[in-house]
Design an enzyme around this catalytic site. Structure first.
Site, short mmCIF file in Angstrom:
data_model
loop_
_atom_site.label_atom_id
_atom_site.label_comp_id
_atom_site.label_asym_id
_atom_site.label_seq_id
_atom_site.Cartn_x
_atom_site.Cartn_y
_atom_site.Cartn_z
N HIS A 152 0.87 -1.18 0.00
CA HIS A 152 0.00 0.00 0.00
C HIS A 152 0.91 1.23 0.00
O HIS A 152 2.01 1.18 0.57
CB HIS A 152 -0.82 0.12 1.28
N ASP A 191 2.40 1.95 3.37
CA ASP A 191 3.39 1.00 3.88
C ASP A 191 4.79 1.49 3.54
O ASP A 191 5.75 1.23 4.27
CB ASP A 191 3.25 -0.39 3.23
C1 XLS Z 1 -7.66 -6.53 4.76
C2 XLS Z 1 -7.26 -6.74 3.37
C3 XLS Z 1 -6.08 -5.90 2.91
C4 XLS Z 1 -6.00 -5.92 1.41
C5 XLS Z 1 -5.22 -4.81 0.82
O1 XLS Z 1 -8.44 -7.27 5.33
O2 XLS Z 1 -7.01 -8.09 3.18
O3 XLS Z 1 -4.91 -6.33 3.50
O4 XLS Z 1 -5.47 -7.11 0.97
O5 XLS Z 1 -5.70 -3.57 1.15
#
Ligand code: XLS
Ligand code: NI
Ligand code: NI
Length: 438
Positions: free
Chosen positions: A102, A105
């Site tokens: 993301h 991140d």
């Molecule tokens: C959260 C989601 C997230 C997505 C990406 O529950 O799995 O991690 O994969 O935003």
């Protein structure tokens, strides 16, 4: 290696190995169904659970502070680069081809949108250099539109158009970043696209806002010439009580309603499927049948607590059935197996991070090999073909014809004394068959 010092890149040692820091089943070069195992599985490691999160939970503080984050207070960009260095070290130890991240991140949050945007481009240049040096590739990029308080009432579904605009702008920067890094997909998980209570919510308006948002995302994809796939990641609840992207079927209905079904596919997460009251293989099979299967987030929930605990997967029989549906539909194209999984809070060592991934990769390898053999030997497919074989017969053709009405069929059934006899579905037999492979 600076952070993973003393941990050698993992090797395939075969089933007799008892080395936790080696593969027993994942041999990336092994070929079946015309591809290597690495090409079939397309493993990706995620940034957020491994390099950002440091073991806090709702009751407790960080239990495993990571050296690469220690610099964050002094100079956030130096810390962001250190985090990137650590991430690429782990990728190389594991020998995975892909990663996912993301925006938040990877880059420090700025005081303004423009500053966050500049921070992102700076760190993306750095990541690009790392990719070039290591051969690593980006499976998907995404925007975090759920952590900052500005998104607490949603992003695209927010009642405030300023938040909608901010979110759209953020997606544009993240799509640019994904494009620059050669990403093969772009993911949208609607973390807070939903509502807590109808008492303050205009549900129809929120859906329309989301439809418009996605249309603009797709338009932007074409404008910048992004060749990857746009993926929505369904999840029924958590953090929001009612989420609009409940499951694969709901997402498809949404896409169809706004005319987007040929432009968007799904990224299916094991734990989200369970939260929605489905199995993982159900969600994959539905996506395959609707022509929107894209990628998977591989992990595991706690079946007792019911929470989305994002644990590392370790249930080979379940994984075999998931890969069975994936391979049956032709396997991954742009998608892959992303480990959206995190350590338990007491697993504080860096070696825990390596072992967790190694074990998960081994389970995937066992699962996909069992799936490939089941497809090759066809015990389930032959059974299913036989079960529906009546539909290639004369009666099926007759009753399916457009010109034949319900009352014609009523006549036929009475006249010919059609009197179907129940036939066993043989579920236990088929479960026994599967158990021979897993
Ligand atoms: C959260 C989601 C997230 C997505 C990406 O529950 O799995 O991690 O994969 O935003
Ligand atoms: Ni996920
Ligand atoms: Ni999850």
């Amino acid at each position: 290696m600076q952070y993973f010092d003393g941990i050698e890149p993992l090797k395939f040692e075969g089933q007799s190995s008892t080395n936790d820091l080696a593969f027993r089943h994942y041999d990336p070069t092994e070929v079946f169904m015309g591809k290597t195992m690495a090409e079939h599985l397309r493993f990706a490691v995620c940034y957020w659970h491994n390099f950002v999160w440091e073991g806090s939970d709702v009751f407790g503080q960080n239990s495993f502070p990571r050296a690469w984050n220690a610099l964050a207070d002094s100079d956030p960009m130096t810390a962001a680069k250190a985090k990137t260095d650590a991430a690429f070290e782990l990728f190389q130890v594991l020998g995975v081809p892909f990663y996912c991240f993301h925006d938040i991140d990877a880059r420090p949050e700025g005081a303004t949108f423009a500053e966050s945007d500049r921070n992102l481009s700076q760190i993306v240049d750095y990541m690009q250099g790392k990719q070039e040096a290591t051969g690593m590739k980006l499976l998907w990029g995404t925007a975090n539109l759920f952590s900052h308080p500005r998104f607490m009432a949603g992003a695209a579904s927010n009642p405030d158009p300023e938040v909608w605009a901010y979110s759209a702008a953020t997606v544009a920067s993240c799509m640019d970043a994904t494009q620059q890094l050669g990403g093969e997909n772009y993911v949208l998980w609607g973390g807070r696209e939903g509502y807590e209570t109808l008492l303050n919510t205009d549900l129809s308006r929120e859906m329309d806002q989301m439809g418009r948002f996605f249309a603009k995302v797709i338009d932007y994809k074409h404008k910048i010439g992004f060749k990857g796939t746009i993926l929505i990641e369904p999840k029924p609840q958590e953090p929001t009580k009612h989420q609009y992207d409940y499951d694969v079927a709901t997402v498809y209905g949404f896409l169809k309603r706004y005319g987007l079904e040929n432009e968007v596919r799904v990224n299916i997460e094991q734990g989200h499927a369970i939260l929605a009251g489905h199995t993982f293989e159900h969600e994959i099979a539905v996506a395959q049948s609707l022509g929107i299967f894209g990628s998977i987030d591989m992990n595991r929930n706690d079946y007792q607590s019911g929470w989305d605990t994002d644990q590392f997967p370790n249930n080979t029989p379940e994984m075999a059935l998931a890969y069975y549906e994936i391979l049956k539909g032709g396997g991954f194209t742009t998608g892959g197996t992303n480990f959206d999984a995190k350590l338990r809070r007491q697993s504080i060592d860096l070696s825990d991070l390596v072992m967790a991934h190694a074990g998960a990769m081994d389970c995937c390898a066992r699962g996909i090999k069992a799936a490939a053999t089941m497809l090759d030997e066809r015990p389930l497919m032959d059974f299913v073909d036989q079960r529906y074989s009546g539909w290639s017969g004369d009666l099926a053709a007759e009753i399916s014809a457009d010109a034949v009405s319900l009352s014609d069929i009523r006549g036929m059934v009475a006249e010919r004394d059609i009197n179907p006899k129940p036939v066993s579905g043989r579920q236990e037999h088929l479960e026994n068959v599967v158990n021979r492979y897993v």
